[in-house]
Design an enzyme around this catalytic site. Structure first.
Site, PDB file in Angstrom:
ATOM      1  N   GLN A  94      39.137  32.869  37.967  1.00  0.00           N
ATOM      2  CA  GLN A  94      39.530  32.880  39.377  1.00  0.00           C
ATOM      3  C   GLN A  94      40.389  34.106  39.715  1.00  0.00           C
ATOM      4  O   GLN A  94      41.205  34.080  40.633  1.00  0.00           O
ATOM      5  CB  GLN A  94      40.281  31.592  39.725  1.00  0.00           C
ATOM      6  CG  GLN A  94      39.398  30.370  39.814  1.00  0.00           C
ATOM      7  CD  GLN A  94      38.342  30.492  40.895  1.00  0.00           C
ATOM      8  OE1 GLN A  94      38.556  31.130  41.926  1.00  0.00           O
ATOM      9  NE2 GLN A  94      37.180  29.890  40.664  1.00  0.00           N
ATOM     10  N   SER A  95      40.171  35.195  39.007  1.00  0.00           N
ATOM     11  CA  SER A  95      40.946  36.413  39.216  1.00  0.00           C
ATOM     12  C   SER A  95      40.766  36.983  40.620  1.00  0.00           C
ATOM     13  O   SER A  95      39.659  37.315  41.041  1.00  0.00           O
ATOM     14  CB  SER A  95      40.540  37.468  38.185  1.00  0.00           C
ATOM     15  OG  SER A  95      41.059  38.729  38.518  1.00  0.00           O
ATOM     16  N   ASN A  96      41.869  37.120  41.355  1.00  0.00           N
ATOM     17  CA  ASN A  96      41.839  37.793  42.652  1.00  0.00           C
ATOM     18  C   ASN A  96      41.502  39.271  42.488  1.00  0.00           C
ATOM     19  O   ASN A  96      40.782  39.851  43.299  1.00  0.00           O
ATOM     20  CB  ASN A  96      43.201  37.662  43.343  1.00  0.00           C
ATOM     21  CG  ASN A  96      43.604  36.232  43.579  1.00  0.00           C
ATOM     22  OD1 ASN A  96      42.845  35.448  44.120  1.00  0.00           O
ATOM     23  ND2 ASN A  96      44.817  35.878  43.167  1.00  0.00           N
ATOM     24  N   ALA A 135      39.683  40.688  40.078  1.00  0.00           N
ATOM     25  CA  ALA A 135      38.259  40.863  39.763  1.00  0.00           C
ATOM     26  C   ALA A 135      37.426  40.754  41.033  1.00  0.00           C
ATOM     27  O   ALA A 135      36.516  41.559  41.265  1.00  0.00           O
ATOM     28  CB  ALA A 135      37.822  39.827  38.731  1.00  0.00           C
TER      29      ALA A 135
END
Length: 327
Positions: A73-75, A77
């Protein structure tokens, strides 16, 4: 001081607003929030400010692919995938997790944006992510592409200037609003946002105290990382700053159950802030940091300050993948 060349990707400047009801509930301290959750839609959050500088460097080097890493859930990325699509570049994301996980939140947007996704285990991420990204870079080179590797959170020397520029933006807004912030508080997840604010605060001779609340690792780790980032940034400008380690104010104790793991009190706090101020915090970064800030205010840590600014670094998309934890 002349900054490195950058792209224009974010909707800037982001507004600053007072949290009236939260301030009233905590006493004499006035709390404001800088809405960096509103830097855009696909690129929303703090990462795009760093990407404006880092991706410009990639383009200067003739790169046509961006490679980066993060949690599922990387913002960062997701923002990287969005920027790559906007500029006609390819994106390769190395994510902690596996392909069996529910396609939701940022992960869903990564796929919509056409990013290539390579899943690795937590152990691989901790020990080998750099090597894995280098291997992907080499495989792309065989196919005729030139890739630029962005570290976790785009927190490197060039990325630091995203929040150097943000601090200059804050100083300009202070003049427009006729106020001065005694302290500025931000989440610390990879160190780049804090380093940029701190560097610009020193260069511009502002007397605000810069505080970070870490949501992973510990204060000692991030102080070391911030020192490295400040040295890297100075290599671009030729301007080193003088400071003591005591000036790196990292407040430990709010990692909770760990990175991206939420405690009940943090989830309750998200709902309380939404209903009190109409502001949505995310479970990974801003909820932990704002919860920590409120707790520290109650403990008296900020008793000598009158006006405080919290940087809302975004993250709303990751909230959707956590919906089942709320009800």
């Amino acid at each position: 001081m002349k900054l490195p060349k950058s792209l224009s990707l974010a909707n800037l400047p982001t507004k600053i607003e007072k949290l009236e009801r939260l301030s009233k509930s905590l006493g004499d301290l006035e709390i404001y929030v800088k809405r960096d959750d509103q830097t855009g839609t696909e690129v929303s959050g703090n990462k795009v400010r760093k990407l404006e500088f880092a991706v410009q460097e990639a383009l200067n080097q003739g790169c046509d692919y961006l490679i980066t890493c993060g949690g599922i859930q990387s913002n960062h990325a997701r923002a990287t995938a969005a920027v790559a699509a906007k500029l006609g570049m390819g994106a390769y994301l190395v994510l902690k997790g596996n392909s069996d996980e529910e396609i939701d939140g940022n992960y869903f947007l990564d796929k919509i944006l056409g990013a290539n996704i390579h899943f690795i285990t937590l152990e691989e991420y901790m020990e080998k992510r750099g090597m894995i990204m280098e291997e992907i870079k080499e495989s792309l080179a065989v196919k005729g592409h030139k890739a630029y590797i962005l570290p976790e959170g785009a927190s490197n020397g060039i990325g630091t200037f995203g929040y150097y520029k943000a601090m200059e933006e804050i100083l300009h807004q202070e003049k427009e609003m006729g106020i001065h912030f005694d302290a500025i508080v931000t989440t610390v997840g990879s160190g780049g946002t804090y380093a940029g604010l701190f560097y610009a605060n020193k260069i511009n001779k502002s007397n605000a105290d810069i505080y970070g609340i870490n949501i992973a690792g510990d204060a000692d780790y991030f102080k070391k990382r911030i020192n490295e980032l400040l040295q890297e940034a100075a290599m671009y400008t030729g301007k080193e700053i003088q400071y003591t380690q005591e000036e790196l104010r990292i407040i430990d104790g709010y990692v909770g159950d760990g990175y991206a793991l939420s405690r009940p009190e943090e989830l309750i706090f998200i709902q309380q802030m939404a209903q009190l101020e109409g502001i949505i915090l995310d479970p990974v970064y801003t909820a932990k940091a704002m919860y920590g800030l409120v707790e520290e205010i109650r403990k008296g840590t900020f008793k000598d300050y009158k006006k405080l600014l919290f940087i809302h670094t975004g993250g709303i998309f990751s909230l959707f993948s956590s919906r089942n934890q709320f009800y």
